[in-house]
Design a protein around this motif. Structure first.
Motif, PDB file in Angstrom:
ATOM      1  N   VAL A 101      15.731  -2.665  -2.923  1.00  0.00           N
ATOM      2  CA  VAL A 101      14.324  -2.650  -2.484  1.00  0.00           C
ATOM      3  C   VAL A 101      14.577  -0.377  -1.500  1.00  0.00           C
ATOM      4  O   VAL A 101      13.422  -0.086  -1.307  1.00  0.00           O
ATOM      5  CB  VAL A 101      14.773  -3.320  -0.740  1.00  0.00           C
ATOM      6  N   SER A 102      15.582  -0.566  -0.807  1.00  0.00           N
ATOM      7  CA  SER A 102      15.658   0.615  -0.290  1.00  0.00           C
ATOM      8  C   SER A 102      15.243   1.984  -1.115  1.00  0.00           C
ATOM      9  O   SER A 102      14.877   2.888  -0.494  1.00  0.00           O
ATOM     10  CB  SER A 102      16.892   1.240   0.362  1.00  0.00           C
ATOM     11  N   LEU A 103      15.805   2.032  -2.584  1.00  0.00           N
ATOM     12  CA  LEU A 103      15.215   3.268  -3.368  1.00  0.00           C
ATOM     13  C   LEU A 103      13.475   3.773  -3.458  1.00  0.00           C
ATOM     14  O   LEU A 103      13.282   3.777  -3.776  1.00  0.00           O
ATOM     15  CB  LEU A 103      15.711   2.920  -4.314  1.00  0.00           C
ATOM     16  N   PHE A 104      12.559   2.249  -3.591  1.00  0.00           N
ATOM     17  CA  PHE A 104      11.545   1.221  -3.816  1.00  0.00           C
ATOM     18  C   PHE A 104      10.541   2.190  -2.654  1.00  0.00           C
ATOM     19  O   PHE A 104       9.769   2.980  -2.996  1.00  0.00           O
ATOM     20  CB  PHE A 104      10.911  -0.133  -4.518  1.00  0.00           C
ATOM     21  N   LYS A 105      11.115   1.345  -1.952  1.00  0.00           N
ATOM     22  CA  LYS A 105      10.452   1.874  -0.423  1.00  0.00           C
ATOM     23  C   LYS A 105      10.637   2.715  -0.051  1.00  0.00           C
ATOM     24  O   LYS A 105       9.808   3.831   0.687  1.00  0.00           O
ATOM     25  CB  LYS A 105      10.846   0.904   1.150  1.00  0.00           C
ATOM     26  N   ALA A 106      11.864   3.817  -0.835  1.00  0.00           N
ATOM     27  CA  ALA A 106      11.441   5.261  -0.206  1.00  0.00           C
ATOM     28  C   ALA A 106      11.102   6.720  -1.332  1.00  0.00           C
ATOM     29  O   ALA A 106      10.211   7.165  -1.015  1.00  0.00           O
ATOM     30  CB  ALA A 106      12.711   5.607  -0.648  1.00  0.00           C
ATOM     31  N   CYS A 107       9.863   5.815  -2.085  1.00  0.00           N
ATOM     32  CA  CYS A 107       9.139   6.435  -2.943  1.00  0.00           C
ATOM     33  C   CYS A 107       8.031   6.502  -2.795  1.00  0.00           C
ATOM     34  O   CYS A 107       7.046   6.035  -1.970  1.00  0.00           O
ATOM     35  CB  CYS A 107       8.812   5.309  -4.474  1.00  0.00           C
ATOM     36  N   GLU A 108       7.309   7.657  -2.672  1.00  0.00           N
ATOM     37  CA  GLU A 108       6.319   8.142  -2.091  1.00  0.00           C
ATOM     38  C   GLU A 108       4.866   7.714  -3.031  1.00  0.00           C
ATOM     39  O   GLU A 108       4.616   7.726  -3.870  1.00  0.00           O
ATOM     40  CB  GLU A 108       5.492   9.660  -2.526  1.00  0.00           C
ATOM     41  N   LEU A 109       3.473   6.947  -1.517  1.00  0.00           N
ATOM     42  CA  LEU A 109       2.683   6.221  -2.512  1.00  0.00           C
ATOM     43  C   LEU A 109       1.446   6.838  -2.101  1.00  0.00           C
ATOM     44  O   LEU A 109       1.917   8.106  -0.803  1.00  0.00           O
ATOM     45  CB  LEU A 109       2.683   5.258  -1.584  1.00  0.00           C
ATOM     46  N   HIS A 110       0.372   7.100  -3.244  1.00  0.00           N
ATOM     47  CA  HIS A 110      -0.527   7.945  -2.808  1.00  0.00           C
ATOM     48  C   HIS A 110      -1.703   7.183  -1.536  1.00  0.00           C
ATOM     49  O   HIS A 110      -3.016   7.682  -0.980  1.00  0.00           O
ATOM     50  CB  HIS A 110      -2.087   8.327  -4.056  1.00  0.00           C
ATOM     51  N   THR A 111      -1.044   5.803  -1.288  1.00  0.00           N
ATOM     52  CA  THR A 111      -2.118   5.279  -0.110  1.00  0.00           C
ATOM     53  C   THR A 111      -1.053   3.882   0.110  1.00  0.00           C
ATOM     54  O   THR A 111      -0.547   3.826  -0.696  1.00  0.00           O
ATOM     55  CB  THR A 111      -3.530   4.715  -1.093  1.00  0.00           C
ATOM     56  N   LYS A 112      -1.281   3.160   1.455  1.00  0.00           N
ATOM     57  CA  LYS A 112      -1.137   2.761   1.750  1.00  0.00           C
ATOM     58  C   LYS A 112      -1.384   1.491   2.005  1.00  0.00           C
ATOM     59  O   LYS A 112      -1.586  -0.037   2.641  1.00  0.00           O
ATOM     60  CB  LYS A 112      -0.312   2.756   2.794  1.00  0.00           C
ATOM     61  N   ASP A 113      -3.523   1.384   1.636  1.00  0.00           N
ATOM     62  CA  ASP A 113      -3.629  -0.175   1.468  1.00  0.00           C
ATOM     63  C   ASP A 113      -3.602  -0.410   0.583  1.00  0.00           C
ATOM     64  O   ASP A 113      -3.440   0.208  -0.324  1.00  0.00           O
ATOM     65  CB  ASP A 113      -5.498   0.773   1.665  1.00  0.00           C
ATOM     66  N   ARG A 114      -3.557  -1.755   0.602  1.00  0.00           N
ATOM     67  CA  ARG A 114      -3.296  -2.550  -0.493  1.00  0.00           C
ATOM     68  C   ARG A 114      -4.780  -3.089  -1.061  1.00  0.00           C
ATOM     69  O   ARG A 114      -5.567  -2.881  -0.751  1.00  0.00           O
ATOM     70  CB  ARG A 114      -2.721  -4.243  -0.437  1.00  0.00           C
ATOM     71  N   TYR A 115      -4.372  -3.307  -2.297  1.00  0.00           N
ATOM     72  CA  TYR A 115      -5.718  -3.543  -3.307  1.00  0.00           C
ATOM     73  C   TYR A 115      -5.751  -5.353  -3.524  1.00  0.00           C
ATOM     74  O   TYR A 115      -4.951  -6.018  -3.407  1.00  0.00           O
ATOM     75  CB  TYR A 115      -5.133  -3.239  -5.261  1.00  0.00           C
ATOM     76  N   PRO A 116      -6.577  -5.679  -3.925  1.00  0.00           N
ATOM     77  CA  PRO A 116      -6.733  -6.681  -3.535  1.00  0.00           C
ATOM     78  C   PRO A 116      -5.751  -7.494  -5.250  1.00  0.00           C
ATOM     79  O   PRO A 116      -4.892  -6.980  -6.108  1.00  0.00           O
ATOM     80  CB  PRO A 116      -8.269  -7.384  -4.618  1.00  0.00           C
ATOM     81  N   LEU A 117      -4.986  -8.727  -4.676  1.00  0.00           N
ATOM     82  CA  LEU A 117      -4.504  -9.221  -5.711  1.00  0.00           C
ATOM     83  C   LEU A 117      -4.102 -10.274  -6.822  1.00  0.00           C
ATOM     84  O   LEU A 117      -5.087 -10.871  -6.296  1.00  0.00           O
ATOM     85  CB  LEU A 117      -2.805  -9.985  -4.627  1.00  0.00           C
ATOM     86  N   VAL A 118      -4.240  -9.878  -7.648  1.00  0.00           N
ATOM     87  CA  VAL A 118      -4.325 -10.537  -9.007  1.00  0.00           C
ATOM     88  C   VAL A 118      -3.447 -11.388  -9.582  1.00  0.00           C
ATOM     89  O   VAL A 118      -2.128 -10.704 -10.033  1.00  0.00           O
ATOM     90  CB  VAL A 118      -4.957  -9.821 -10.696  1.00  0.00           C
ATOM     91  N   LEU A 119      -3.509 -12.965  -9.738  1.00  0.00           N
ATOM     92  CA  LEU A 119      -2.400 -13.830 -10.490  1.00  0.00           C
ATOM     93  C   LEU A 119      -2.382 -13.567 -12.276  1.00  0.00           C
ATOM     94  O   LEU A 119      -3.473 -13.817 -12.266  1.00  0.00           O
ATOM     95  CB  LEU A 119      -2.491 -14.429  -9.995  1.00  0.00           C
ATOM     96  N   TYR A 120      -1.171 -13.312 -12.341  1.00  0.00           N
ATOM     97  CA  TYR A 120      -1.297 -12.709 -14.152  1.00  0.00           C
ATOM     98  C   TYR A 120      -0.040 -14.310 -14.668  1.00  0.00           C
ATOM     99  O   TYR A 120       0.710 -13.865 -14.374  1.00  0.00           O
ATOM    100  CB  TYR A 120      -0.185 -11.232 -14.450  1.00  0.00           C
ATOM    101  N   ILE A 121      -0.938 -14.718 -15.383  1.00  0.00           N
ATOM    102  CA  ILE A 121      -0.365 -16.393 -15.698  1.00  0.00           C
ATOM    103  C   ILE A 121      -0.370 -16.232 -17.103  1.00  0.00           C
ATOM    104  O   ILE A 121      -1.209 -15.883 -17.412  1.00  0.00           O
ATOM    105  CB  ILE A 121      -1.222 -17.158 -14.419  1.00  0.00           C
TER     106      ILE A 121
END
Length: 372
Positions: A101-121
């Motif tokens: 979790v700490s390593l993923f949270k340290a990754c640089e993001l191009h935006t912090k705004d969330r996109y719509p979530l899609v359930l992949y089932i």
């Protein structure tokens, strides 16, 4: 095929859901306690892989360097393999999770705004193996969507609960027939399934603890049996129809009836339903989902229910790109409706950061990701 490749002596394992996967053919020299320990290690490993995939999909659409994120996932998988090989102790897996979790949270993001979530089932093999779908998950992400893949452990939970249910039924039937010997056998099987289910729930909660905050809002559905019981109460399905079709139908019912509440900035806004061509289970689910949606529209004519039923075989789906483009627009529309319903100020219906919602062509997707 194995004979042709001179692999005729390689054992083929075929564990069955009817036995709650307790018939995995471990080496005969293992004791009963060792086989139980191996079962526990397998479940822990599967749960951790689910969590690793989940946190990867949480950050993948927003990562500034997607290649680096993929490398990080591979590195954490390699570390997980070492922990499992060393015995898969719960404390070690929790420590692995905290580091992940700490390593993923340290990754640089191009935006912090969330996109719509899609359930992949859908069907578990196609759902879990991206080459089967031409890496359509990446296309959804590039279109401005965040994917939530239905985890393998949800299926294991469903199988366990169905075994408990069927064993309780068998005990009652045998007692009714005064067949006390078989009633005792069914009762023992029920006890084993019950203990296994309690263990799975306990260890799953402990291992997932480091991921709870970062994955908030991605998994807000009830447990599989709860969704099926809801379908039964509404006379839409019966639990005796086993397999993946009641699970897909249950998820769709929860979504189309707005039974899923958003958490924070995570809005479940669509469903991408996959299966192999001619798959009976997902064919049944598709028919049932569309029938429920048709009936619901009689009382809710303005129903917005973004869903794609995508079946994959040997030939390419020529219309999938255009379907995803329309689907993406519907997901953004659904998200704005959810924001208004739950008291959030509506935003312009476009991808976060002002990025246009576009669909990536199939050939480009295949060429880019087939080599990974």
């Amino acid at each position: 095929f194995l004979d042709r490749e001179n692999l005729q002596n390689v054992p083929v394992a075929g564990p069955s859901s009817e036995s709650d996967y307790n018939d995995i053919p471990f080496p005969g020299k293992l004791s009963v306690s060792d086989k139980t320990r191996m079962q526990r290690m397998l479940f822990k490993g599967i749960k951790c892989v689910d969590l690793l995939e989940d946190i990867f999909l949480r950050f993948a659409p927003y990562a500034a360097d997607k290649e680096a994120l993929a490398v990080l996932r591979k590195q954490r998988l390699n570390e997980l393999e070492k922990v499992v090989e060393a015995g898969a102790e719960t404390a070690d897996l929790v420590e692995w999770g905290e580091k992940t979790v700490s390593l993923f949270k340290a990754c640089e993001l191009h935006t912090k705004d969330r996109y719509p979530l899609v359930l992949y089932i859908g069907e578990i093999y196609v759902r879990q193996h991206d080459p089967c779908t031409g890496y359509v998950v990446r296309q959804l992400e590039e279109s401005g969507l965040e994917v939530v893949r239905d985890p393998v452990t949800e299926w294991l939970d469903y199988v366990n609960k169905m075994n408990q249910r069927n064993c309780r039924r068998d005990v009652g039937l045998r007692l009714k027939d005064f067949d006390f010997g078989r009633a005792w056998q069914a009762a023992r099987k029920y006890g084993n399934a019950l203990l296994k289910g309690k263990y799975m729930a306990s260890v799953e909660h402990k291992i997932a603890e480091p991921f709870h905050e970062v994955l908030t809002g991605r998994h807000v559905l009830p447990k599989p049996m709860e969704m099926i019981e809801t379908l039964e109460e509404k006379h839409e399905f019966h639990a005796n129809i086993e397999g993946e079709s009641p699970l897909s139908s249950g998820i769709a019912y929860q979504f189309m009836n707005d039974l899923i509440r958003p958490h924070g900035d995570a809005y479940i806004s669509g469903i991408f339903h996959v299966g192999p061509f001619t798959c009976m289970q997902e064919g049944v689910a598709t028919a049932k989902i569309e029938a429920m949606a048709k009936e619901l529209r009689k009382s809710k004519p303005d129903l917005v229910f973004p869903i794609i039923h995508a079946f994959f075989g040997d030939s390419a789906n020529s219309s999938l790109d255009s379907e995803i483009a329309v689907f993406t627009e519907q997901c953004y529309q659904k998200r704005e409706m959810l924001k208004e319903k739950y008291g959030h100020k509506p935003a312009p219906a476009k991808a976060a950061g002002g990025r246009e919602v576009v669909s990536v062509s199939g050939p480009k997707r295949s060429a880019e990701y087939a080599k990974k």
